[in-house]
Design an enzyme around this catalytic site. Structure first.
Site, PDB file in Angstrom:
ATOM      1  N   TYR A 203      11.529  16.960 -15.221  1.00  0.00           N
ATOM      2  CA  TYR A 203      11.559  15.840 -16.163  1.00  0.00           C
ATOM      3  C   TYR A 203      10.585  14.724 -15.827  1.00  0.00           C
ATOM      4  O   TYR A 203      10.404  13.800 -16.609  1.00  0.00           O
ATOM      5  CB  TYR A 203      12.981  15.266 -16.268  1.00  0.00           C
ATOM      6  CG  TYR A 203      14.022  16.255 -16.711  1.00  0.00           C
ATOM      7  CD1 TYR A 203      13.676  17.453 -17.332  1.00  0.00           C
ATOM      8  CD2 TYR A 203      15.369  16.011 -16.494  1.00  0.00           C
ATOM      9  CE1 TYR A 203      14.647  18.365 -17.726  1.00  0.00           C
ATOM     10  CE2 TYR A 203      16.353  16.913 -16.891  1.00  0.00           C
ATOM     11  CZ  TYR A 203      15.976  18.090 -17.500  1.00  0.00           C
ATOM     12  OH  TYR A 203      16.939  18.986 -17.889  1.00  0.00           O
TER      13      TYR A 203
ATOM     14  N   HIS B 227      16.890  25.537 -11.909  1.00  0.00           N
ATOM     15  CA  HIS B 227      16.725  25.105 -13.300  1.00  0.00           C
ATOM     16  C   HIS B 227      16.660  26.251 -14.310  1.00  0.00           C
ATOM     17  O   HIS B 227      17.066  26.097 -15.457  1.00  0.00           O
ATOM     18  CB  HIS B 227      15.473  24.235 -13.416  1.00  0.00           C
ATOM     19  CG  HIS B 227      15.502  23.306 -14.579  1.00  0.00           C
ATOM     20  ND1 HIS B 227      14.711  22.188 -14.664  1.00  0.00           N
ATOM     21  CD2 HIS B 227      16.213  23.300 -15.727  1.00  0.00           C
ATOM     22  CE1 HIS B 227      14.940  21.550 -15.797  1.00  0.00           C
ATOM     23  NE2 HIS B 227      15.851  22.217 -16.457  1.00  0.00           N
TER      24      HIS B 227
ATOM     25  N   SER C 177      21.180  27.038 -13.829  1.00  0.00           N
ATOM     26  CA  SER C 177      21.016  26.589 -15.211  1.00  0.00           C
ATOM     27  C   SER C 177      20.294  27.680 -15.986  1.00  0.00           C
ATOM     28  O   SER C 177      19.348  28.288 -15.477  1.00  0.00           O
ATOM     29  CB  SER C 177      20.211  25.279 -15.250  1.00  0.00           C
ATOM     30  OG  SER C 177      20.079  24.795 -16.568  1.00  0.00           O
TER      31      SER C 177
ATOM     32  N   GLN D  81      24.542  25.479 -16.234  1.00  0.00           N
ATOM     33  CA  GLN D  81      24.202  24.561 -17.330  1.00  0.00           C
ATOM     34  C   GLN D  81      23.322  25.299 -18.340  1.00  0.00           C
ATOM     35  O   GLN D  81      22.238  25.765 -17.993  1.00  0.00           O
ATOM     36  CB  GLN D  81      23.465  23.326 -16.782  1.00  0.00           C
ATOM     37  CG  GLN D  81      23.219  22.250 -17.836  1.00  0.00           C
ATOM     38  CD  GLN D  81      22.351  21.114 -17.320  1.00  0.00           C
ATOM     39  OE1 GLN D  81      21.187  20.996 -17.682  1.00  0.00           O
ATOM     40  NE2 GLN D  81      22.922  20.262 -16.468  1.00  0.00           N
TER      41      GLN D  81
ATOM     42  N   TRP E 197      23.865  21.838 -22.341  1.00  0.00           N
ATOM     43  CA  TRP E 197      22.781  20.908 -22.649  1.00  0.00           C
ATOM     44  C   TRP E 197      22.462  21.051 -24.130  1.00  0.00           C
ATOM     45  O   TRP E 197      22.748  22.071 -24.748  1.00  0.00           O
ATOM     46  CB  TRP E 197      21.561  21.107 -21.769  1.00  0.00           C
ATOM     47  CG  TRP E 197      20.861  22.435 -21.752  1.00  0.00           C
ATOM     48  CD1 TRP E 197      21.000  23.438 -20.836  1.00  0.00           C
ATOM     49  CD2 TRP E 197      19.845  22.885 -22.678  1.00  0.00           C
ATOM     50  NE1 TRP E 197      20.158  24.491 -21.124  1.00  0.00           N
ATOM     51  CE2 TRP E 197      19.431  24.185 -22.250  1.00  0.00           C
ATOM     52  CE3 TRP E 197      19.236  22.340 -23.804  1.00  0.00           C
ATOM     53  CZ2 TRP E 197      18.461  24.928 -22.916  1.00  0.00           C
ATOM     54  CZ3 TRP E 197      18.272  23.071 -24.471  1.00  0.00           C
ATOM     55  CH2 TRP E 197      17.887  24.348 -24.034  1.00  0.00           C
TER      56      TRP E 197
ATOM     57  N   PRO F 146      24.110  19.491 -26.587  1.00  0.00           N
ATOM     58  CA  PRO F 146      25.394  19.741 -27.252  1.00  0.00           C
ATOM     59  C   PRO F 146      25.430  19.280 -28.709  1.00  0.00           C
ATOM     60  O   PRO F 146      26.354  19.651 -29.440  1.00  0.00           O
ATOM     61  CB  PRO F 146      26.384  18.944 -26.394  1.00  0.00           C
ATOM     62  CG  PRO F 146      25.558  17.828 -25.831  1.00  0.00           C
ATOM     63  CD  PRO F 146      24.214  18.441 -25.559  1.00  0.00           C
TER      64      PRO F 146
ATOM     65  N   GLY G 137      22.746  19.888 -30.627  1.00  0.00           N
ATOM     66  CA  GLY G 137      21.838  20.805 -31.301  1.00  0.00           C
ATOM     67  C   GLY G 137      20.407  20.340 -31.459  1.00  0.00           C
ATOM     68  O   GLY G 137      19.588  21.055 -32.024  1.00  0.00           O
TER      69      GLY G 137
ATOM     70  N   GLN H 299      28.845   4.565 -26.131  1.00  0.00           N
ATOM     71  CA  GLN H 299      30.285   4.332 -26.259  1.00  0.00           C
ATOM     72  C   GLN H 299      30.967   5.508 -26.941  1.00  0.00           C
ATOM     73  O   GLN H 299      32.065   5.921 -26.550  1.00  0.00           O
ATOM     74  CB  GLN H 299      30.538   3.044 -27.034  1.00  0.00           C
ATOM     75  CG  GLN H 299      30.198   1.779 -26.257  1.00  0.00           C
ATOM     76  CD  GLN H 299      30.332   0.519 -27.084  1.00  0.00           C
ATOM     77  OE1 GLN H 299      30.003   0.495 -28.273  1.00  0.00           O
ATOM     78  NE2 GLN H 299      30.804  -0.553 -26.458  1.00  0.00           N
TER      79      GLN H 299
END
Length: 303
Positions: free
Chosen positions: A78, A149, A180, A202, A228, A230, A232, A282
């Site tokens: 990343y 990864h 992952s 993952q 990961w 989630p 879409g 939130q």
């Protein structure tokens, strides 16, 4: 319990029938119940909600933690800037290091051909050096979860990389290790040749894009499944504008994103997502005051 219990059969005692019926009900209940954290390895609790970000698309890690979030996700892939930002957010949070969960990942080289046309950079081939670089960039003392990864071109190469990160647990620089983007056959090879089983796998997982075979394999082998994308966004699936998702959201008085994330949790997966805005952060953290009915869950699972 109507609809969950097997029909009463001749020769089956009432007590035994009640036990079978209760077990069927309990399984259904457990499948719908979700927790704010899960035990991924002995004594290692991981938040169900985690925040990540990539180079050029950072998330607001400090705000996330100020709102109660504790799980941060990053990777060598990343970019150094993201790794440094995550570490800075942890150190400046005022929260005890023990209360924050940091996940990072190292490359597996050469990569499997099917993984997003990834090309290993020249300095990615030494896993020991990659681990040292991760630890240095983050500057948080230790890693809570270190992942491979993606799978390498061969299972033997994937195992060699995994065995290097496995040493981190023995050395005290990682609390747990995992993988992952591994399929069931990749996981089988790791399980058969490693000392420490993967704590987490993952993978891409969302409404409309879910690998149920790998999910069930992980459940059967006590490997925590983490989604990961989630919502879409990276899968090419427009989850948030799906009419059924929006209708279910309206019926519960929540957002479409909350329905999508709650579905992931009820499927038996934790997740990592990304967000900058306070309202979205939130929402990500407010998934435990409602639950999808069995019919709602099944409708979304059929996509």
């Amino acid at each position: 319990m109507e609809g969950m219990c097997p029909k009463m059969k001749m020769g089956l005692s009432v007590l035994l029938w009640m036990q079978v019926c209760f077990q069927a009900y309990a399984v259904s209940y457990v499948d719908r119940r979700v927790e704010k954290s899960v035990e991924i390895a002995p004594g290692v609790m991981m938040p169900s909600v985690n925040l990540g970000g990539v180079h050029g698309k950072p998330s607001n890690y400090s705000l996330f933690m100020s709102l109660g979030g504790r799980g941060l996700d990053t990777a060598l892939l990343y970019g150094d800037d993201v790794q440094i930002e995550v570490g800075k957010a942890v150190r400046s949070s005022g929260i005890s290091r023990e209360d924050i969960f940091v996940t990072t990942k190292v490359p597996c080289c050469p990569p499997i051909d099917s993984f997003y046309n990834i090309t290993c950079q020249p300095d990615w081939w030494n896993t020991t050096a990659n681990i040292a670089r991760d630890l240095s960039l983050l500057g948080v003392g230790y890693i809570d979860l270190m992942l491979v990864h993606w799978p390498c071109k061969t299972k033997e190469q994937s195992l060699a990389t995994y065995l290097e990160i496995e040493k981190m647990v023995q050395q005290g620089t990682a609390r747990a290790v995992g993988v992952s983007n591994f399929k069931s056959d990749d996981l089988e090879y790791i399980l058969n040749h490693s000392t420490i089983p993967p704590a987490v796998n993952q993978c891409q997982f969302s409404i409309g894009k879910h690998d149920d075979v790998t999910l069930q394999y992980c459940k059967a082998h006590n490997i925590t499944y983490q989604a990961w994308s989630p919502l879409g966004g990276l899968s090419g699936v427009d989850v948030l504008n799906d009419p059924d998702v929006k209708n279910i959201a309206n019926s519960h008085g929540v957002s479409a994103a909350q329905v999508a994330l709650r579905w992931v949790l009820q499927a038996g997966s934790i997740f990592v997502t990304a967000a900058l805005k306070k309202e979205y952060l939130q929402e990500d953290l407010s998934l435990f005051s409602f639950e999808l009915t069995d019919d709602e869950f099944d409708l979304l699972a059929s996509k």
